[in-house]
Design an enzyme around this catalytic site. Structure first.
Site, PDB file in Angstrom:
ATOM      1  N   GLY A   1       0.869  -1.280  -0.028  1.00 46.76           N
ATOM      2  CA  GLY A   1      -0.076   0.044   0.069  1.00 46.76           C
ATOM      3  C   GLY A   1       0.866   1.138  -0.042  1.00 46.76           C
ATOM      4  O   GLY A   1       0.455   2.375  -0.191  1.00 46.76           O
TER       5      GLY A   1
ATOM      6  N   PRO B   1       4.576  -5.211  -0.896  1.00 41.54           N
ATOM      7  CA  PRO B   1       4.521  -4.197  -1.769  1.00 41.54           C
ATOM      8  C   PRO B   1       4.334  -4.576  -3.313  1.00 41.54           C
ATOM      9  O   PRO B   1       4.959  -5.342  -3.587  1.00 41.54           O
ATOM     10  CB  PRO B   1       6.051  -3.494  -1.715  1.00 41.54           C
ATOM     11  CG  PRO B   1       6.703  -4.743  -1.238  1.00 41.54           C
ATOM     12  CD  PRO B   1       5.790  -5.726  -0.381  1.00 41.54           C
ATOM     13  N   GLY B   2       3.609  -3.912  -4.125  1.00 43.73           N
ATOM     14  CA  GLY B   2       3.447  -4.100  -5.371  1.00 43.73           C
ATOM     15  C   GLY B   2       3.797  -3.018  -6.193  1.00 43.73           C
ATOM     16  O   GLY B   2       5.009  -2.809  -6.767  1.00 43.73           O
ATOM     17  N   ARG B   3       2.960  -1.945  -6.286  1.00 40.08           N
ATOM     18  CA  ARG B   3       3.103  -0.542  -6.831  1.00 40.08           C
ATOM     19  C   ARG B   3       4.519   0.161  -6.561  1.00 40.08           C
ATOM     20  O   ARG B   3       5.173   0.371  -7.454  1.00 40.08           O
ATOM     21  CB  ARG B   3       2.059   0.354  -6.334  1.00 40.08           C
ATOM     22  CG  ARG B   3       1.787   1.777  -6.943  1.00 40.08           C
ATOM     23  CD  ARG B   3       1.004   2.714  -6.361  1.00 40.08           C
ATOM     24  NE  ARG B   3      -0.274   2.244  -5.951  1.00 40.08           N
ATOM     25  CZ  ARG B   3      -1.210   2.180  -6.876  1.00 40.08           C
ATOM     26  NH1 ARG B   3      -1.286   2.619  -7.944  1.00 40.08           N
ATOM     27  NH2 ARG B   3      -2.497   1.619  -6.383  1.00 40.08           N
TER      28      ARG B   3
ATOM     29  N   ARG C   1      -6.355   2.755 -15.758  1.00 39.32           N
ATOM     30  CA  ARG C   1      -6.299   3.395 -14.587  1.00 39.32           C
ATOM     31  C   ARG C   1      -7.083   4.986 -14.705  1.00 39.32           C
ATOM     32  O   ARG C   1      -7.427   5.220 -13.560  1.00 39.32           O
ATOM     33  CB  ARG C   1      -5.106   3.520 -13.901  1.00 39.32           C
ATOM     34  CG  ARG C   1      -4.406   2.140 -13.735  1.00 39.32           C
ATOM     35  CD  ARG C   1      -3.097   2.106 -12.848  1.00 39.32           C
ATOM     36  NE  ARG C   1      -3.486   2.345 -11.390  1.00 39.32           N
ATOM     37  CZ  ARG C   1      -3.264   3.648 -11.144  1.00 39.32           C
ATOM     38  NH1 ARG C   1      -2.373   4.401 -11.758  1.00 39.32           N
ATOM     39  NH2 ARG C   1      -3.438   3.786  -9.799  1.00 39.32           N
TER      40      ARG C   1
ATOM     41  N   TYR D   1     -10.119   4.812 -12.143  1.00 41.78           N
ATOM     42  CA  TYR D   1      -9.936   5.971 -10.812  1.00 41.78           C
ATOM     43  C   TYR D   1      -9.413   7.200 -11.047  1.00 41.78           C
ATOM     44  O   TYR D   1      -9.087   7.963  -9.877  1.00 41.78           O
ATOM     45  CB  TYR D   1      -8.959   5.223  -9.908  1.00 41.78           C
ATOM     46  CG  TYR D   1      -8.576   3.960 -10.174  1.00 41.78           C
ATOM     47  CD1 TYR D   1      -9.669   2.935  -9.481  1.00 41.78           C
ATOM     48  CD2 TYR D   1      -7.560   3.054 -10.875  1.00 41.78           C
ATOM     49  CE1 TYR D   1      -9.523   1.463  -9.421  1.00 41.78           C
ATOM     50  CE2 TYR D   1      -7.281   1.791 -10.877  1.00 41.78           C
ATOM     51  CZ  TYR D   1      -8.455   0.918 -10.151  1.00 41.78           C
ATOM     52  OH  TYR D   1      -8.044  -0.344 -10.241  1.00 41.78           O
TER      53      TYR D   1
ATOM     54  N   CYS E   1     -13.114   3.224 -29.091  1.00 41.18           N
ATOM     55  CA  CYS E   1     -14.628   3.627 -29.654  1.00 41.18           C
ATOM     56  C   CYS E   1     -15.139   3.895 -28.099  1.00 41.18           C
ATOM     57  O   CYS E   1     -16.007   3.248 -27.792  1.00 41.18           O
ATOM     58  CB  CYS E   1     -15.310   2.786 -30.297  1.00 41.18           C
ATOM     59  SG  CYS E   1     -16.503   3.444 -31.256  1.00 41.18           S
ATOM     60  N   GLU E   2     -14.726   4.926 -27.257  1.00 43.70           N
ATOM     61  CA  GLU E   2     -15.188   5.109 -25.955  1.00 43.70           C
ATOM     62  C   GLU E   2     -14.890   6.416 -25.423  1.00 43.70           C
ATOM     63  O   GLU E   2     -13.426   6.768 -25.359  1.00 43.70           O
ATOM     64  CB  GLU E   2     -14.818   4.052 -25.078  1.00 43.70           C
ATOM     65  CG  GLU E   2     -15.014   4.103 -23.449  1.00 43.70           C
ATOM     66  CD  GLU E   2     -15.867   2.850 -23.131  1.00 43.70           C
ATOM     67  OE1 GLU E   2     -16.048   1.871 -23.921  1.00 43.70           O
ATOM     68  OE2 GLU E   2     -16.016   2.995 -21.952  1.00 43.70           O
TER      69      GLU E   2
END
Ligand code: LLP
Length: 431
Positions: free
Chosen positions: A248, A291-293, A330, A334, A361-362
């Site tokens: 985190g 830890p990842g991020r 992302r 978010y 197409c969005e």
């Protein structure tokens, strides 16, 4: 610049780990993700060193591989001698393919299927992180069938609100993850787990959320968890040997965010842990962090080719690029912050305010709004920085757009990590 691995060369081009991004884009095509291997190793080493120093022998980081899962990263994790957090049989399969010793792994998930459990046990997963008691029943049943005793830890929710994006907050009582301490359900879960013949309870886990810059919620969570270890010891006699504090720590995506000193964070958390251990006289548990991020995010940037600009008088300017939400969802999900720059003209004036749009197409397919860059020409290279975490691992083939190529940079030059998907890859499962 944003991180020390990003520089500008004499030609005014953006470089990562000393490599000219324009040359990389020319050589490999775009969209292209470029990863600085030394940075990933450095990040692993910061956690490893600080955790051994402040939490003591036996403590280690378990890389949250959901942030970037591919064979390369598991090989790197093996070389750096860290553990891993996996959350599906697919991640486990990838780790095994990379030759990772999964004894040092924590298998997560709020809905592990019987297949997941069996696959994990057959391949020697170190610990299941048990989310609920129906899962525990299945692990016990499958372990009994196989004649083994499976080590587990229980995922608990300490009731901490870390004030981050709601989608990535996980430690509060009302959560799809884990078992609440506050409601008394954790006590019941511990007793129930201890009653299972084919389960060995090794300790507890908590994870309060992601992209958190404030140290306080981590210290609060660590303190509460140690307190809980002492309380449950008093109630049941059971003493936890492992405390897994999850991941985190925040990462700097834009200049206004701080660059955290992870070693200092770990030191501060250890102070809280030490105080609580002294007060409660329990034995020191092995501390794990996930830890990842903060391991992979700042090692990477994504390069795109600009298709063109659209200026709508009285409204805004759009810059369209050859990627977007398929390689980085992302912002769409978010509204995540990113730094965007024109890699080909880093020294020019950033006098063109624009919204960077993907090619899907969005309307929501945006990479960032209101960024200032020099007005780009069709064919110029645009970079989105700090894209190593939760970009490739959340990529899709929406609009049948192939996933990008990922290359790495090390002393000896650039090398391929993941090849670019082909059109044939897109239809390979179609019947
Ligand atoms: N441990 C557990 C149990 C987790 O659920 C997570 C992240 C981590 C560790 C790693 O947290 P980190 O150090 O990376 O913050 N897709 C979202 C992030 C979801 C995080 C899910 N769990 C994003 O793109 O921001």
């Amino acid at each position: 610049m944003l991180h020390e691995n990003l520089t500008i060369n004499d030609l005014g081009h953006l470089c990562i780990a000393g490599a000219d991004t324009l040359l990389l884009a020319q050589k490999h095509g775009t969209p292209l993700m470029v990863m600085d291997e030394q940075r990933i190793r450095r990040n692993f080493q910061i956690y490893k060193g600080a955790m051994a120093k402040y939490f003591g022998e036996g403590s280690f980081p378990a890389f949250a591989s959901k942030s970037f899962s591919c064979k390369y990263i598991y090989r790197l994790a093996r070389e750096e001698n860290v553990g891993i957090d996996i959350v599906s049989s697919g991640e486990l399969y990838t780790a095994l393919e990379a030759g990772f010793n999964v004894e040092k792994s924590f298998f997560h998930g709020n809905n592990k299927t019987d297949f997941d459990i069996e696959y994990g046990i057959d391949n020697g997963v170190g610990h299941f992180v048990v989310d609920n008691m129906t899962e525990l029943d299945s692990i016990d049943r499958i372990a009994r069938k196989k004649g083994i005793i499976q080590p587990v830890i229980l995922r608990l929710t300490p009731g901490i609100d870390p004030h981050t994006h709601a989608s990535i907050t996980t430690g509060q009582v009302d959560s799809k993850f884990g078992i609440a301490i506050e409601t008394g359900q954790a006590d019941d879960a511990v007793r129930y787990t201890l009653s299972k013949a084919n389960i060995r309870l090794d300790g507890f886990h908590c994870h309060i959320g992601s992209q958190i810059f404030d140290i306080k919620p981590f210290c609060d969570a660590a303190r509460l968890m140690i307190k809980y270890i002492a309380e449950i010891k008093e109630k049941t006699g059971y003493e936890a040997g492992i405390l897994n504090l999850g991941g985190g720590f925040g990462v700097r995506y834009i200049p206004s965010q701080p660059e955290l000193d992870y070693e200092e964070f770990i030191r501060l958390i250890s102070e809280f842990i030490n105080l609580e251990i002294e007060a409660s006289k329990i034995k020191r548990p092995i501390i794990i962090m996930e830890p990842g991020r903060s391991i992979v995010a700042d090692s990477c940037l994504t390069l795109y080719t600009v298709g063109g600009t659209k200026e709508i008088p009285g409204f805004k300017n759009y810059v369209s690029v050859d990627g977007g939400m398929p390689d980085n969802p992302r912002y769409a999900l978010y509204q995540s912050d990113y730094t965007v720059c024109l890699a080909s003209r880093m020294n020019d004036k950033n006098d063109f305010k624009c919204t960077v749009a993907g090619r899907c197409c969005e309307s929501g397919d945006l990479l960032q709004e209101n960024v200032d860059i020099p007005k780009p020409q069709r064919g110029e290279i645009l970079a989105v920085l700090v894209t190593g975490a939760y970009n490739y691992s959340m990529a899709s083939n929406y609009n049948r757009i192939p996933r990008p190529k990922v290359v790495g940079i090390r002393d000896t030059g650039d090398f391929e990590i993941i090849r670019r998907e082909t059109f044939a890859d897109l239809t390979k499962n179609d019947l």
